[in-house]
Write an enzyme that holds these catalytic residues in place. Sequence first.
Site, PDB file in Angstrom:
ATOM      1  N   ASN A  54      53.084  21.722  55.022  1.00 15.25           N
ATOM      2  CA  ASN A  54      52.357  22.753  54.993  1.00 15.25           C
ATOM      3  C   ASN A  54      51.987  21.857  56.672  1.00 15.25           C
ATOM      4  OD1 ASN A  54      53.141  25.442  53.930  1.00 15.25           O
ATOM      5  ND2 ASN A  54      52.209  24.187  52.500  1.00 15.25           N
ATOM      6  N   ARG A  88      49.016  20.569  54.765  1.00 15.61           N
ATOM      7  CA  ARG A  88      48.455  20.475  53.364  1.00 15.61           C
ATOM      8  C   ARG A  88      49.858  20.412  52.754  1.00 15.61           C
ATOM      9  NH1 ARG A  88      48.003  25.956  52.284  1.00 15.61           N
ATOM     10  NH2 ARG A  88      50.079  25.516  51.308  1.00 15.61           N
ATOM     11  N   TYR A 136      47.946  37.071  49.870  1.00 16.67           N
ATOM     12  CA  TYR A 136      47.164  38.143  50.853  1.00 16.67           C
ATOM     13  C   TYR A 136      46.706  39.242  50.507  1.00 16.67           C
ATOM     14  CZ  TYR A 136      49.604  33.854  53.479  1.00 16.67           C
ATOM     15  OH  TYR A 136      50.373  32.838  54.069  1.00 16.67           O
ATOM     16  N   ASP A 148      51.587  20.652  48.661  1.00 18.40           N
ATOM     17  CA  ASP A 148      51.515  21.272  47.518  1.00 18.40           C
ATOM     18  C   ASP A 148      51.987  20.757  46.530  1.00 18.40           C
ATOM     19  OD1 ASP A 148      49.979  22.779  49.421  1.00 18.40           O
ATOM     20  OD2 ASP A 148      51.276  24.326  49.251  1.00 18.40           O
ATOM     21  N   GLU A 163      54.252  35.863  59.498  1.00 17.75           N
ATOM     22  CA  GLU A 163      52.849  35.042  59.402  1.00 17.75           C
ATOM     23  C   GLU A 163      51.210  35.269  60.591  1.00 17.75           C
ATOM     24  OE1 GLU A 163      52.632  31.223  56.552  1.00 17.75           O
ATOM     25  OE2 GLU A 163      54.468  31.448  57.763  1.00 17.75           O
ATOM     26  N   SER A 215      54.608  31.781  53.531  1.00 16.52           N
ATOM     27  CA  SER A 215      54.354  32.618  52.425  1.00 16.52           C
ATOM     28  C   SER A 215      54.467  33.507  52.011  1.00 16.52           C
ATOM     29  CB  SER A 215      53.576  33.617  53.762  1.00 16.52           C
ATOM     30  OG  SER A 215      52.755  33.000  54.531  1.00 16.52           O
ATOM     31  N   GLY A 251      46.875  27.489  56.391  1.00 19.31           N
ATOM     32  CA  GLY A 251      45.821  28.311  57.122  1.00 19.31           C
ATOM     33  C   GLY A 251      44.464  27.504  57.454  1.00 19.31           C
ATOM     34  N   GLU A 265      55.714  21.312  48.176  1.00 19.68           N
ATOM     35  CA  GLU A 265      55.979  21.610  49.771  1.00 19.68           C
ATOM     36  C   GLU A 265      54.906  20.899  51.009  1.00 19.68           C
ATOM     37  OE1 GLU A 265      55.980  25.207  51.619  1.00 19.68           O
ATOM     38  OE2 GLU A 265      54.713  26.278  49.884  1.00 19.68           O
TER      39      GLU A 265
HETATM   40  N1  ADP Z   1      59.594  25.262  41.672  1.00 23.58           N
HETATM   41  C1  ADP Z   1      58.897  26.111  41.145  1.00 23.58           C
HETATM   42  N2  ADP Z   1      58.844  26.091  39.916  1.00 23.58           N
HETATM   43  C2  ADP Z   1      57.487  26.829  39.825  1.00 23.58           C
HETATM   44  N3  ADP Z   1      56.971  27.679  40.467  1.00 23.58           N
HETATM   45  C3  ADP Z   1      58.129  27.494  41.735  1.00 23.58           C
HETATM   46  C4  ADP Z   1      58.991  26.528  42.220  1.00 23.58           C
HETATM   47  N4  ADP Z   1      58.582  27.367  43.675  1.00 23.58           N
HETATM   48  C5  ADP Z   1      58.138  27.786  43.936  1.00 23.58           C
HETATM   49  N5  ADP Z   1      57.514  28.165  43.346  1.00 23.58           N
HETATM   50  C6  ADP Z   1      55.683  28.927  43.420  1.00 23.58           C
HETATM   51  O1  ADP Z   1      56.457  30.097  44.028  1.00 23.58           O
HETATM   52  C7  ADP Z   1      55.902  29.853  45.144  1.00 23.58           C
HETATM   53  C8  ADP Z   1      55.642  29.584  46.363  1.00 23.58           C
HETATM   54  O2  ADP Z   1      57.207  28.883  46.686  1.00 23.58           O
HETATM   55  P1  ADP Z   1      56.897  28.198  48.306  1.00 23.58           P
HETATM   56  O3  ADP Z   1      57.806  27.066  48.490  1.00 23.58           O
HETATM   57  O4  ADP Z   1      55.352  26.671  48.412  1.00 23.58           O
HETATM   58  O5  ADP Z   1      57.208  28.287  49.750  1.00 23.58           O
HETATM   59  P2  ADP Z   1      56.462  29.010  50.906  1.00 23.58           P
HETATM   60  O6  ADP Z   1      56.450  27.852  51.370  1.00 23.58           O
HETATM   61  O7  ADP Z   1      56.472  30.277  50.897  1.00 23.58           O
HETATM   62  O8  ADP Z   1      54.593  29.162  50.110  1.00 23.58           O
HETATM   63  C9  ADP Z   1      54.368  28.661  44.526  1.00 23.58           C
HETATM   64  O9  ADP Z   1      52.939  28.700  45.321  1.00 23.58           O
HETATM   65  C10 ADP Z   1      54.850  28.722  43.426  1.00 23.58           C
HETATM   66  O10 ADP Z   1      53.831  29.477  43.020  1.00 23.58           O
HETATM   67 MG    MG Z   2      53.822  27.287  49.297  1.00 23.02          MG
END
Ligand code: ADP
Ligand code: MG
Length: 353
Positions: free
Chosen positions: A302, A284, A245, A286, A15, A176, A306, A300
């Site tokens: 962060n 943040r 991105y 999510d 990143e 990311s 960003g 998750e």
């Molecule tokens: N268990 C899940 N069910 C549905 N969508 C998911 C799930 N896990 C991740 N995603 C999708 O994948 C994206 C990236 O996953 P995430 O865990 O947020 O990783 P990162 O830390 O890379 O942002 C999420 O923003 C969402 O769109």
């Molecule tokens: Mg994420």
Amino acid sequence: MKKKIAVLYGGRSGEHEVSLRSAAAIMEGLRSLPDFEVLPVFITKEGSWQLNGSRVTVLPDPDLKGLYILDGERTGNLVTVDVIFPVLHGTYGEDGTVQGLLELARIPYVGAGVAGSAIGMDKILMKAALKAAGLPVGDYLWFTAFDWQQEPDKWLAAVKAELGFPCFIKPANLGSSVGISKAYNEQQLREAIEEALLYDLRVIAEKFIAGREIECSVLGNDEPQASLPGEIIPSNDFYDYQAKYLDGRSRIIIPAQLAPEIIDEIRHLAVETFKVLACAGLARVDLFVNEAAGKIWINEINTMPGFTEISMYPKMWEATGLPFTELLQQLIQLAEERFRQKEALKTSIELEE
Ligand SMILES: Nc1ncnc2c1ncn2[C@@H]1O[C@H](COP(=O)(O)OP(=O)(O)O)[C@@H](O)[C@H]1O
Ligand SMILES: [Mg+2]
């Protein structure tokens, strides 16, 4: 006297480029305020630190607190700093490594400490901590590269039986959306696991959650506050690297259009998540929200989200009534407050005479 704020940016992370953009916005914001002088510290992709063309470093010796100049005209000199703002996303910056160095150097810094940063970065440890605290997370399981090499069929069967399709496969420690796949069948599942293991020695498999993607900003130390939430509408099948991105077609809606009681619950969960994960300063959180089913899941955290002018974190604060520059001022104050609290702690037992 202006406060000297060293902004660390770039870094040894996937990143790196995102960090350049966040730092540009933060430095511009800090420079617009009368109270601060900005020291821009660029960290190369190889991990070398540079201030105005000279190589610098922070030494883990509090007697030499500040930026130590390694080459250039003032070699051997020390540039004192009041606060360090590590605007670094992902590995070697958001994961507790830089925070550890700054703890040893006894320099106040913005954001979570070592444990909060490290656990927030590790999706397996993060989910375990949230689950143990009774906070809602989706079903998941995890295994190591070694486990996978030993018994791939066992893990394929476990994912199929416990999570079903589609499911998400992610490296434990990355951001990311790098290395993340959504697998719809066994063949894709195999490929997804192999892909994730290119990036980490541990993977997490998650059940697919059908819900809207909602984010919430948290700010504070002992009494963290949550912003109004925002919503992301990804342009792709999920919010992958491309959607985040590259294609510029993902939409964001701030504040998210949700029922007031759901918004309250999201803000409550965001603050609880922040506390359980030992965060400080900012983060943040999510989440996924399925209003019809009346369910919210935490996806998750962060710990260094960003931070460009148009990023979710500052935008959600702005919508809540906190402008960008005031947000920066508060983050600096929170860094100093947390530092004072830690400095006042005992580090050894004083024995009675
Ligand atoms: N268990 C899940 N069910 C549905 N969508 C998911 C799930 N896990 C991740 N995603 C999708 O994948 C994206 C990236 O996953 P995430 O865990 O947020 O990783 P990162 O830390 O890379 O942002 C999420 O923003 C969402 O769109
Ligand atoms: Mg994420």
